[in-house]
Structures are given as C-alpha cells and as structure tokens.
Design a protein around this motif. Structure first.
Motif, PDB file in Angstrom:
ATOM      1  N   SER A   1      -1.754   3.880  -5.071  1.00 35.63           N
ATOM      2  CA  SER A   1      -3.199   4.044  -5.202  1.00 35.63           C
ATOM      3  C   SER A   1      -3.866   2.857  -5.879  1.00 35.63           C
ATOM      4  O   SER A   1      -4.949   2.419  -5.476  1.00 35.63           O
ATOM      5  CB  SER A   1      -3.506   5.328  -5.987  1.00 35.63           C
ATOM      6  OG  SER A   1      -2.944   6.449  -5.340  1.00 35.63           O
TER       7      SER A   1
ATOM      8  N   LEU B   1      -7.195   4.131   5.481  1.00 37.17           N
ATOM      9  CA  LEU B   1      -5.756   3.969   5.635  1.00 37.17           C
ATOM     10  C   LEU B   1      -5.174   5.100   6.476  1.00 37.17           C
ATOM     11  O   LEU B   1      -4.339   4.868   7.366  1.00 37.17           O
ATOM     12  CB  LEU B   1      -5.082   3.923   4.264  1.00 37.17           C
ATOM     13  CG  LEU B   1      -3.555   3.774   4.256  1.00 37.17           C
ATOM     14  CD1 LEU B   1      -3.129   2.501   4.979  1.00 37.17           C
ATOM     15  CD2 LEU B   1      -3.020   3.769   2.823  1.00 37.17           C
TER      16      LEU B   1
ATOM     17  N   GLU C   1      -8.828   5.309   1.085  1.00 35.04           N
ATOM     18  CA  GLU C   1      -7.749   6.141   1.596  1.00 35.04           C
ATOM     19  C   GLU C   1      -8.074   6.723   2.970  1.00 35.04           C
ATOM     20  O   GLU C   1      -7.191   6.774   3.841  1.00 35.04           O
ATOM     21  CB  GLU C   1      -7.418   7.242   0.596  1.00 35.04           C
ATOM     22  CG  GLU C   1      -6.138   7.986   0.942  1.00 35.04           C
ATOM     23  CD  GLU C   1      -5.658   8.891  -0.173  1.00 35.04           C
ATOM     24  OE1 GLU C   1      -4.717   9.666   0.077  1.00 35.04           O
ATOM     25  OE2 GLU C   1      -6.232   8.832  -1.283  1.00 35.04           O
TER      26      GLU C   1
ATOM     27  N   TRP D   1      -1.015  -4.903   3.007  1.00 29.69           N
ATOM     28  CA  TRP D   1      -2.281  -5.403   3.513  1.00 29.69           C
ATOM     29  C   TRP D   1      -2.418  -6.878   3.183  1.00 29.69           C
ATOM     30  O   TRP D   1      -2.209  -7.308   2.055  1.00 29.69           O
ATOM     31  CB  TRP D   1      -3.444  -4.623   2.892  1.00 29.69           C
ATOM     32  CG  TRP D   1      -4.784  -5.253   3.123  1.00 29.69           C
ATOM     33  CD1 TRP D   1      -5.508  -6.008   2.241  1.00 29.69           C
ATOM     34  CD2 TRP D   1      -5.556  -5.191   4.323  1.00 29.69           C
ATOM     35  NE1 TRP D   1      -6.680  -6.419   2.819  1.00 29.69           N
ATOM     36  CE2 TRP D   1      -6.754  -5.932   4.105  1.00 29.69           C
ATOM     37  CE3 TRP D   1      -5.369  -4.581   5.568  1.00 29.69           C
ATOM     38  CZ2 TRP D   1      -7.725  -6.074   5.078  1.00 29.69           C
ATOM     39  CZ3 TRP D   1      -6.346  -4.727   6.534  1.00 29.69           C
ATOM     40  CH2 TRP D   1      -7.515  -5.457   6.284  1.00 29.69           C
TER      41      TRP D   1
ATOM     42  N   TYR E   1       1.983  10.014   4.751  1.00 29.43           N
ATOM     43  CA  TYR E   1       2.585   8.864   4.082  1.00 29.43           C
ATOM     44  C   TYR E   1       4.111   8.929   4.121  1.00 29.43           C
ATOM     45  O   TYR E   1       4.780   7.891   4.107  1.00 29.43           O
ATOM     46  CB  TYR E   1       2.125   8.796   2.625  1.00 29.43           C
ATOM     47  CG  TYR E   1       0.637   8.609   2.462  1.00 29.43           C
ATOM     48  CD1 TYR E   1      -0.052   7.680   3.232  1.00 29.43           C
ATOM     49  CD2 TYR E   1      -0.093   9.358   1.526  1.00 29.43           C
ATOM     50  CE1 TYR E   1      -1.419   7.504   3.094  1.00 29.43           C
ATOM     51  CE2 TYR E   1      -1.458   9.182   1.374  1.00 29.43           C
ATOM     52  CZ  TYR E   1      -2.115   8.259   2.163  1.00 29.43           C
ATOM     53  OH  TYR E   1      -3.467   8.086   2.024  1.00 29.43           O
TER      54      TYR E   1
ATOM     55  N   LEU F   1       1.990   6.581  -1.566  1.00 30.21           N
ATOM     56  CA  LEU F   1       0.810   5.736  -1.613  1.00 30.21           C
ATOM     57  C   LEU F   1       0.721   5.026  -2.959  1.00 30.21           C
ATOM     58  O   LEU F   1       0.869   5.650  -4.011  1.00 30.21           O
ATOM     59  CB  LEU F   1      -0.446   6.588  -1.387  1.00 30.21           C
ATOM     60  CG  LEU F   1      -1.789   5.857  -1.507  1.00 30.21           C
ATOM     61  CD1 LEU F   1      -1.944   4.847  -0.383  1.00 30.21           C
ATOM     62  CD2 LEU F   1      -2.941   6.867  -1.499  1.00 30.21           C
TER      63      LEU F   1
ATOM     64  N   LEU G   1       0.815  -1.218   0.000  1.00 28.61           N
ATOM     65  CA  LEU G   1       0.000   0.000   0.000  1.00 28.61           C
ATOM     66  C   LEU G   1       0.846   1.265   0.000  1.00 28.61           C
ATOM     67  O   LEU G   1       0.468   2.262  -0.618  1.00 28.61           O
ATOM     68  CB  LEU G   1      -0.926   0.009   1.227  1.00 28.61           C
ATOM     69  CG  LEU G   1      -1.915  -1.159   1.339  1.00 28.61           C
ATOM     70  CD1 LEU G   1      -2.772  -0.997   2.585  1.00 28.61           C
ATOM     71  CD2 LEU G   1      -2.783  -1.260   0.094  1.00 28.61           C
TER      72      LEU G   1
ATOM     73  N   LEU H   1      -4.279   0.060  -3.536  1.00 26.50           N
ATOM     74  CA  LEU H   1      -5.308   0.343  -2.535  1.00 26.50           C
ATOM     75  C   LEU H   1      -6.673  -0.091  -3.058  1.00 26.50           C
ATOM     76  O   LEU H   1      -7.484  -0.672  -2.333  1.00 26.50           O
ATOM     77  CB  LEU H   1      -5.314   1.838  -2.192  1.00 26.50           C
ATOM     78  CG  LEU H   1      -6.115   2.271  -0.962  1.00 26.50           C
ATOM     79  CD1 LEU H   1      -5.516   1.689   0.306  1.00 26.50           C
ATOM     80  CD2 LEU H   1      -6.157   3.801  -0.871  1.00 26.50           C
TER      81      LEU H   1
END
Length: 226
Positions: free
Chosen positions: A181, A194, A191, A214, A206, A179, A173, A184
């Motif tokens: 994305s 997270l 988001e 994850w 971040y 990040l 992630l 995710l």
C-alpha cells in the motif's frame, strides 16, 4: 585403530547427511548467504565437527542431529516463502543507502555501515566516486546493488537517440500476493486503478499475482502466480 575407524565412519555419515541437507534445501541457500543462513551453516558445521571427534557419539546420532537441524531450517525456509513478515524477520530487508545521489546517514547507522566500507563496496562494483551513484541498495546478503547516474552507466536510450528517462527504480506494488500500500501511494496510483489493470489481465485478486511493479516510463508489469 578402532578410534580412527570411528572417525572415518562418522565422517562418511556426516558427509552423506550434509549432502542430503544441501539437496533438500536447494542451491539458493548456499549461493550468497543471508545473516540467518550464515549462522545456520556455522551451527551445522560445528555440530558435525564436534560429533566426529567425540568417541561416545555414534554415526546415527550425527545423522539425527543433521536431520533435526535440517528440518528446522527447511521449515523456516517454507515459512519465509509464504509469509513476507517471516521473510523480513529472518532475512531482513534491502536498505537504500544512497537515494537520488544523496547518502542516507540514518540507514547507514542502522546497518552499522561506515563511509569507508561503503566506498570499498562501490569500488568492487566498478564505481570510484559517490558522484557516479544515483541509487545504492544494501541487500540482505550484505552485497550492494548500484544504479549509476546516466553519464556513468552503460549507454542509455538518450545516448542512442531514443526517447526515455533513465535513473528510475521501478516501484513494487504487489509481492507474493500482497498489496504494498505504501508503494502504491509513492507511485501516485489508486487501488481501483490497479484492480482494473489486473482485471484486464484476467486476474481477480492480489493472491493471483506473484509480483507486480510500476515504472513511469514502461508502465505496469505483472507476473501472475503459476
């Protein structure tokens, strides 16, 4: 006699320069080389080898050549540490060649990897049939990493009478404070969720995270920047 003395002196200076080069760049650059690092080492060896047998090349020039080339490699190494884009440019990215037991032919074509080569690499990892493989990842250094299907791998939690699902690959992630994305979305996470998870761990952005992934079974794993 003077010619042999010249070669000896140049070799000694070349050895000293290469030793310093190795110490500055670190062991990781010489363990399992990426294509870029392989080319860099070839050029360095050619630089020293040709210089040693050229009578008009002095020891100082050999050291200077090693120094300049070493600075270029060192600078690129620092850039790849700080920037994922630069890392991808110079080192490439891992490629999933077997996903959920199915060959990814387009990925194999992009990496110029034929089936015979793939089977050979799997055999070297101790797997002799494609039926045994859940995931196989072609790493940037040309090696292959394998996640076997549960019946063909080490004892699983189910084998030990424990609850849990095997054969899963954690989804990255956050990498180097950035990040991911797309990942995710693949993990079906939001988001805001997270950010709340990071806030619960005392992390406000971040940039404070070196790595996070994850796993549906084990949840969120976060490794903050030191």
């Amino acid at each position: 006699m003077s010619h042999y003395l010249h070669i000896t002196v140049d070799l000694l200076f070349g050895f000293a320069g290469l030793f310093v080069f190795n110490q500055v760049l670190g062991k990781a650059h010489f363990s399992k080389l990426t294509p870029f690092e392989f080319v860099a080492i070839l050029v360095l060896g050619d630089l020293v080898g040709n210089a040693v047998y050229q009578p008009d090349v002095t020891a100082a020039q050999i050291v200077y050549g090693i120094l300049i080339w070493g600075l270029i490699i060192y600078a690129i190494g620092r850039l790849t540490l700080k920037s994922k884009k630069m890392r991808t440019l110079f080192e490439g990215e891992p490629s999933i060649v077997i996903r959920r037991g199915h060959l990814q032919y387009d990925v194999m074509r992009r990496n110029m990897l034929d089936l015979d080569q793939l089977l050979s690499m799997l055999r070297q990892q101790g797997y002799f049939s494609l039926r045994e493989i859940e995931y196989a990842v072609l790493e940037t250094n040309g090696m292959i990493s394998v996640l076997p299907k549960r019946p063909y791998g080490p004892p699983t939690r189910a084998d030990l009478g424990l609850h849990g699902v095997g054969g899963r690959v954690p989804i990255t992630l956050i990498l180097d404070g950035r990040l991911q994305s797309d990942n995710l979305g693949k993990a079906s996470l939001s988001e805001p969720w997270l950010k709340q998870q990071l806030a619960d761990r005392g992390i406000t952005s971040y940039e404070g995270v070196l790595y996070a992934d994850w796993d549906p079974e084990e949840g969120l794993f976060v490794m903050p920047h030191q």
